[in-house]
Design an enzyme around this catalytic site. Sequence first.
Site, short mmCIF file in Angstrom:
data_model
loop_
_atom_site.label_atom_id
_atom_site.label_comp_id
_atom_site.label_asym_id
_atom_site.label_seq_id
_atom_site.Cartn_x
_atom_site.Cartn_y
_atom_site.Cartn_z
N HIS A 1 47.59 -10.32 43.94
CA HIS A 1 46.66 -9.55 44.03
C HIS A 1 46.26 -8.24 44.64
O HIS A 1 47.69 -7.82 45.14
CB HIS A 1 45.50 -9.95 45.68
CG HIS A 1 44.12 -9.35 46.31
ND1 HIS A 1 42.93 -8.18 45.02
CD2 HIS A 1 43.91 -9.65 47.65
CE1 HIS A 1 42.06 -7.93 45.99
NE2 HIS A 1 42.68 -8.80 47.64
N GLU B 1 17.70 -27.60 50.79
CA GLU B 1 17.56 -26.83 49.84
C GLU B 1 17.19 -25.41 49.57
O GLU B 1 17.31 -25.09 47.73
CB GLU B 1 15.64 -26.47 49.79
CG GLU B 1 14.24 -27.87 49.99
CD GLU B 1 14.51 -28.46 48.72
OE1 GLU B 1 14.24 -27.99 47.91
OE2 GLU B 1 14.10 -29.94 48.56
N SER C 1 13.70 -27.06 36.15
CA SER C 1 11.97 -27.12 35.96
C SER C 1 11.90 -25.58 35.56
O SER C 1 12.38 -24.91 35.38
CB SER C 1 11.94 -27.95 36.80
OG SER C 1 11.37 -27.12 38.14
P1 NDP Z 1 48.44 -18.00 52.76
O1 NDP Z 1 47.51 -17.52 53.92
O2 NDP Z 1 48.06 -19.32 52.54
O3 NDP Z 1 49.42 -17.82 52.68
C1 NDP Z 1 50.35 -18.44 54.03
C2 NDP Z 1 51.54 -17.99 54.29
O4 NDP Z 1 52.14 -16.94 53.70
C3 NDP Z 1 53.01 -19.26 54.85
O5 NDP Z 1 53.68 -19.95 53.96
C4 NDP Z 1 52.86 -18.11 55.79
O6 NDP Z 1 54.19 -18.85 56.92
C5 NDP Z 1 53.21 -16.88 55.29
N1 NDP Z 1 53.42 -15.89 56.55
C6 NDP Z 1 52.46 -15.62 57.31
N2 NDP Z 1 52.09 -14.35 57.47
C7 NDP Z 1 53.59 -14.15 57.47
C8 NDP Z 1 54.56 -13.49 58.34
N3 NDP Z 1 54.35 -12.67 59.14
N4 NDP Z 1 55.27 -13.64 57.85
C9 NDP Z 1 56.00 -14.60 56.49
N5 NDP Z 1 55.04 -15.34 55.85
C10 NDP Z 1 53.96 -14.83 56.29
O7 NDP Z 1 47.63 -16.98 51.65
P2 NDP Z 1 47.39 -17.00 50.24
O8 NDP Z 1 47.76 -17.62 49.77
O9 NDP Z 1 45.28 -17.46 50.24
O10 NDP Z 1 47.79 -15.63 49.53
C11 NDP Z 1 48.77 -14.80 49.05
C12 NDP Z 1 48.42 -13.73 48.22
O11 NDP Z 1 47.41 -14.35 47.24
C13 NDP Z 1 47.35 -13.34 48.25
O12 NDP Z 1 47.82 -11.72 48.22
C14 NDP Z 1 45.75 -13.37 47.96
O13 NDP Z 1 44.81 -12.08 48.07
C15 NDP Z 1 46.35 -14.21 47.11
N6 NDP Z 1 45.27 -14.94 45.61
C16 NDP Z 1 44.96 -16.28 46.72
C17 NDP Z 1 44.70 -16.99 45.94
C18 NDP Z 1 43.79 -18.34 46.99
O14 NDP Z 1 43.32 -19.00 46.16
N7 NDP Z 1 44.23 -18.08 48.02
C19 NDP Z 1 43.66 -16.98 44.77
C20 NDP Z 1 44.35 -15.83 44.53
C21 NDP Z 1 44.93 -15.00 45.08
P3 NDP Z 1 53.44 -19.72 57.81
O15 NDP Z 1 53.72 -21.28 57.71
O16 NDP Z 1 54.79 -19.45 58.91
O17 NDP Z 1 52.95 -18.56 58.67
#
Ligand code: NDP
Length: 336
Positions: A108, A227, A252
Amino acid sequence: MVKAYYEKDGDLSTLDGRQVSVIGYGIQGRAQALNLRDSGVNVEVGLRKGGASWKKAEEDGFKPLTVSEAAELGDVVMVLIPDEVQAVVYASEIAPGLKKGNTLEFAHGFNVHFSKIVPPDGVDVVMVAPKGPGQMVRRTYLEGFGTPSLAAVEKDHSGKAWETAMALAKGIGATRAGVIKTTFREETETDNFGEQVVLCGGVSELIRKSFNYLTSEGYQPEIVYFEVLHELKLIVDLIQAGGLENMWNNVSNTAEYGGRTRGPVVVDSGTEEKMKKILADIRSGAFAEEWMSEVAKGVPNLDGMRKKGSDETIEKVGKELRSMFVKGEEATSAAR
Ligand code: NDP
Ligand code: MG
């Protein structure tokens, strides 16, 4: 027609001898890391110790590194942690590991476009943004297909940034479905606008206000829920499969006439004026600033809205109805 890029346009050998580090193992991180590994790419995962996903990555056969270690090791560093934490994690743990010739990848454009992350000279900056949630990225890959994606190059130091982006897109399965070229700016602005005005903001507010109004007029909440909310999926499926006209063709005639005449009454020129303001706030960075300052304060407003949202009647009615459906369905299938 815009050009789409497919399998033949991506070359996995671009990644030969390059270490790919996926930072984050959540919704996108897990799906993309697994797909890349299955595509034969050399993948390591960078995480925080003690976090929930460390164990998950181990269960999937990775030996997780810390974010700093993975950034240091990676020739290609994929930043797949939540957008709102990326800038802080980048500054303290990712940037120190970046070297000339490395590639920094995002799903993103938000942080780069709004300069919350300013990568150093000599580093390519690319994006591959799947247009579907991580579960879909993984499931479609395993089915032998992929999830359509957008790809972009923000900085091309090596002269090969697009090739790298396409190789990553191929590795996650995106080129099997098709990849469209965009820019960080276009992806960020249209993505934010779409989620605010239509997908998340607009739709949920239309549902909420319709539900509250009709129930205040004495209609049974359960009927109203069906609805104005439950049936939305059927409509969206028709729209996604074949566009708006496909939807009109499959409802419809009464629904079509009523919808075509009353839709523009609900969403009128006043709404268009508000769209202008919303886009202006996105473009100027005002929305990004507002959101980042909310994050810096520990998301108090967001927490308040979440609490308020889950206390609303519509949520309670939905919960009861869903539990009735499940029981009903079990009963039906048991009777068969
Ligand atoms: P998530 O919320 O699923 O990411 C979670 C992951 O990030 C976990 O592994 C978590 O580790 C880790 N994490 C969170 N905070 C930290 C930190 N401070 N330091 C290190 N690791 C950390 O993210 P998404 O997958 O939703 O999004 C990732 C990117 O992808 C974003 O840029 C988003 O815009 C983009 N994107 C997302 C989509 C989606 O399907 N969600 C679709 C298209 C793009 P822990 O387990 O330790 O918390
Ligand atoms: Mg590095």
